[in-house]
Scaffold this active site. Structure first.
Site, mmCIF file in Angstrom:
data_model
loop_
_atom_site.group_PDB
_atom_site.id
_atom_site.type_symbol
_atom_site.label_atom_id
_atom_site.label_comp_id
_atom_site.label_asym_id
_atom_site.label_seq_id
_atom_site.Cartn_x
_atom_site.Cartn_y
_atom_site.Cartn_z
ATOM 1 N N PHE A 103 -14.650 31.785 -17.537
ATOM 2 C CA PHE A 103 -15.016 31.335 -16.196
ATOM 3 C C PHE A 103 -13.934 30.375 -15.703
ATOM 4 O O PHE A 103 -13.565 29.442 -16.411
ATOM 5 C CB PHE A 103 -16.373 30.627 -16.265
ATOM 6 C CG PHE A 103 -16.983 30.364 -14.927
ATOM 7 C CD1 PHE A 103 -17.548 31.397 -14.198
ATOM 8 C CD2 PHE A 103 -16.985 29.084 -14.394
ATOM 9 C CE1 PHE A 103 -18.130 31.154 -12.962
ATOM 10 C CE2 PHE A 103 -17.563 28.839 -13.158
ATOM 11 C CZ PHE A 103 -18.130 29.872 -12.431
ATOM 12 N N ASP A 153 -18.673 28.041 -24.816
ATOM 13 C CA ASP A 153 -19.470 27.880 -23.605
ATOM 14 C C ASP A 153 -20.601 28.903 -23.660
ATOM 15 O O ASP A 153 -20.362 30.115 -23.747
ATOM 16 C CB ASP A 153 -18.585 28.090 -22.368
ATOM 17 C CG ASP A 153 -19.304 27.666 -21.100
ATOM 18 O OD1 ASP A 153 -20.529 27.891 -21.010
ATOM 19 O OD2 ASP A 153 -18.636 27.128 -20.194
ATOM 20 N N ARG A 172 -23.075 42.602 -9.796
ATOM 21 C CA ARG A 172 -23.583 42.073 -11.057
ATOM 22 C C ARG A 172 -25.102 41.966 -10.999
ATOM 23 O O ARG A 172 -25.659 41.489 -10.005
ATOM 24 C CB ARG A 172 -22.952 40.685 -11.221
ATOM 25 C CG ARG A 172 -23.005 40.102 -12.585
ATOM 26 C CD ARG A 172 -22.145 38.854 -12.635
ATOM 27 N NE ARG A 172 -22.724 37.766 -11.851
ATOM 28 C CZ ARG A 172 -22.600 36.470 -12.167
ATOM 29 N NH1 ARG A 172 -21.909 36.114 -13.242
ATOM 30 N NH2 ARG A 172 -23.134 35.537 -11.418
ATOM 31 N N TYR A 205 -29.373 26.006 -15.428
ATOM 32 C CA TYR A 205 -29.916 26.593 -14.195
ATOM 33 C C TYR A 205 -29.818 28.108 -14.184
ATOM 34 O O TYR A 205 -30.255 28.739 -13.241
ATOM 35 C CB TYR A 205 -29.220 26.001 -12.956
ATOM 36 C CG TYR A 205 -27.713 26.016 -13.011
ATOM 37 C CD1 TYR A 205 -27.000 27.177 -12.741
ATOM 38 C CD2 TYR A 205 -26.995 24.871 -13.349
ATOM 39 C CE1 TYR A 205 -25.617 27.192 -12.804
ATOM 40 C CE2 TYR A 205 -25.616 24.872 -13.416
ATOM 41 C CZ TYR A 205 -24.930 26.043 -13.134
ATOM 42 O OH TYR A 205 -23.569 26.052 -13.215
ATOM 43 N N LYS A 206 -29.207 28.713 -15.215
ATOM 44 C CA LYS A 206 -29.101 30.169 -15.264
ATOM 45 C C LYS A 206 -30.358 30.716 -15.951
ATOM 46 O O LYS A 206 -31.442 30.608 -15.412
ATOM 47 C CB LYS A 206 -27.780 30.565 -15.913
ATOM 48 C CG LYS A 206 -26.583 30.141 -15.033
ATOM 49 C CD LYS A 206 -25.230 30.363 -15.629
ATOM 50 C CE LYS A 206 -24.148 29.887 -14.649
ATOM 51 N NZ LYS A 206 -22.817 29.804 -15.261
HETATM 52 C C1 LIG Z 1 -21.908 28.883 -14.519
HETATM 53 C C2 LIG Z 1 -20.719 28.472 -15.309
HETATM 54 C C3 LIG Z 1 -20.063 27.249 -15.061
HETATM 55 C C4 LIG Z 1 -20.484 26.356 -13.923
HETATM 56 O O1 LIG Z 1 -20.155 25.027 -14.148
HETATM 57 P P1 LIG Z 1 -20.871 23.879 -13.318
HETATM 58 O O2 LIG Z 1 -20.068 22.673 -13.587
HETATM 59 O O3 LIG Z 1 -22.286 23.798 -13.808
HETATM 60 O O4 LIG Z 1 -20.848 24.264 -11.878
HETATM 61 C C5 LIG Z 1 -19.024 26.886 -15.895
HETATM 62 N N1 LIG Z 1 -18.624 27.692 -16.906
HETATM 63 C C6 LIG Z 1 -19.198 28.878 -17.148
HETATM 64 C C7 LIG Z 1 -18.730 29.723 -18.277
HETATM 65 C C8 LIG Z 1 -20.259 29.314 -16.349
HETATM 66 O O5 LIG Z 1 -20.817 30.492 -16.579
#
Ligand SMILES: *Cc1c(COP(=O)(O)O)cnc(C)c1O
Length: 413
Positions: free
Chosen positions: A129, A200, A372, A225-226
């Protein structure tokens, strides 16, 4: 902690399968919506409404600042961390909540780099990400010690681990394709080369069985939040292996990670164990929603969730592929190699997704051309997969993606 089977129905005898009809009733899902975006923002658990209202009324409202002590607000990052720990195989005292995931990535990578001062490479893959990569990049610029973020293809990660690598930083489930990395195998390879790992778990927690301890992960981070359904902007978590927790130096040395925050010393001295990964004032209102969302996980068996998610994913793929041959599967075909999402490539992905959302089938779009669909068994079933595919088929067959109202690209995709 430890025993995942805290619901009374499980005591003794064979493990009953999770009742997904019951879990579905625990969520508010808007009428007519098939929600396939719980991998981005989970739906509202009904209990969260009441819990947040109660916090506002009885705690903030009545207790005012006394809530920090009397309602236990100050202990929540650690207490809720224990609940997350149960979902990721973390022993007691190794997980703490706070901030957003990007911040937790920064903390983990910073701590890990400091433990390998003679090495210069952060190894990741280009399926990671972007925020994780941006945070690593920002960190090494501040350090100014000629570190580099080295990116390889996801399938080339194992071969790219060498003795220059300080940290292997990976997201277990690729946010775009759903491809799953083998955490235990890659961690072992990293350790064999003397590197540390930061995993992660953003798209893993609440979707897959995870055992950070068995895998030997050094650090793990994730958001809530996911698939955990704790609400927009809900706090993230960080895990630090018990092997390291008493030695790591927190890069973000905020007062609530201090050994004695209310001594107001002028010098920083890190707090005991995982407490040191706290930074500032915890988001108490958000914790109320998170705590209520986590109650649901006390009633489900993650192996059941995984099995059902694989089943539903296969169903969705089959339904879409037989009806819409123009959509190309970009997720791994084997369910064991995927997280809890299914993605398709389609030339008209953006307007098609807008048309789908208009019809109540909510998935999302990831640039440049990926549609997705998140699969969350807690509130989705096989009929939802079939219905979603039917609606998608109509949109594609009737070329509804050509309609002008679906062309405008919005800020959040
Ligand atoms: C959703 C996601 C994020 C989002 O980071 P935030 O700081 O919570 O906005 C970061 N890394 C990955 C791999 C994600 O899937």
């Amino acid at each position: 902690m430890g025993d995942a089977c805290s619901s009374p129905q499980r005591s003794g005898g064979a493990r009953p399968t999770t009742d997904f009809t019951r879990t579905r009733a625990l969520f508010h899902l808007p009428e007519g919506v098939i929600y396939l975006d719980g991998n981005s923002l989970g739906p509202l658990p009904l209990a969260a409404r009441e819990r947040v209202a109660r916090l506002l009324r009885d705690e903030w409202g009545e207790m005012l600042i006394r809530g920090w002590n009397d309602a236990g607000w100050m202990d929540q990052p650690g207490r809720i961390g224990e609940r997350i720990g149960r979902l990721i195989g973390a022993p007691a005292g190794t997980v703490v909540m706070g901030d957003t995931l990007s911040i937790k990535v920064y903390q983990a990578v910073a701590a890990a780099l400091e433990m390998r001062p003679e090495r210069r490479v952060i190894l990741s893959d280009h399926g990671n990400f972007p925020s994780d990569l941006y945070m690593a990049d920002g960190l090494i610029r501040s350090l100014g010690r000629s570190h580099e973020v080295r990116l390889v293809a996801p399938e080339e990660v194992a071969d790219a681990i060498d003795r220059n690598v300080a940290v292997l930083m990976l997201t277990e489930v690729d946010y775009r394709t759903g491809r799953l990395h083998d955490m235990a195998r890659l961690t072992e390879a990293a350790h064999a080369a003397g590197a540390l790992t930061v995993w992660d778990l953003a798209h893993s927690v609440g979707a897959l069985p995870i055992d950070v301890r068995a895998a030997g992960a050094d650090f793990a981070v994730g958001c809530t939040y996911k698939f955990l359904n704790a609400g927009p902007g809900a706090p993230a978590f960080i895990y630090v292996s018990p092997d390291h927790i008493d030695h790591v130096r927190p890069a973000l040395s905020g007062w609530l990670g201090h050994d004695a925050p209310f001594a107001f010393d002028l010098d920083y001295r890190s707090g005991p164990g995982i407490e040191r990964m706290r930074v500032g004032t915890p988001p108490i209102i958000a914790f109320a929603a998170l705590d209520a969302a986590l109650d649901i996980w006390d009633e489900v068996e993650i192996d059941d969730v995984r099995a059902r998610s694989m089943e539903l994913g296969e169903r969705l793929i089959a339904e879409v592929e037989t009806r819409c041959p123009d959509l190309v599967l970009v997720s791994p075909r084997q369910a064991e190699e995927r997280g809890s999402q299914v993605s398709f490539r389609f030339e008209h992905a953006w307007p098609t997704m807008q048309a789908l959302i208009d019809r109540g089938v909510i998935g999302d779009f990831r640039a440049p051309d990926v549609m997705r669909f998140g699969i969350a068994p807690l509130y989705l079933d096989a009929a939802d997969m079939v219905r979603a595919a039917e609606i998608l088929t109509e949109i594609v067959a009737e070329r509804q993606w050509e309609l002008p109202q679906y062309q405008e690209r919005r800020a959040v995709t």
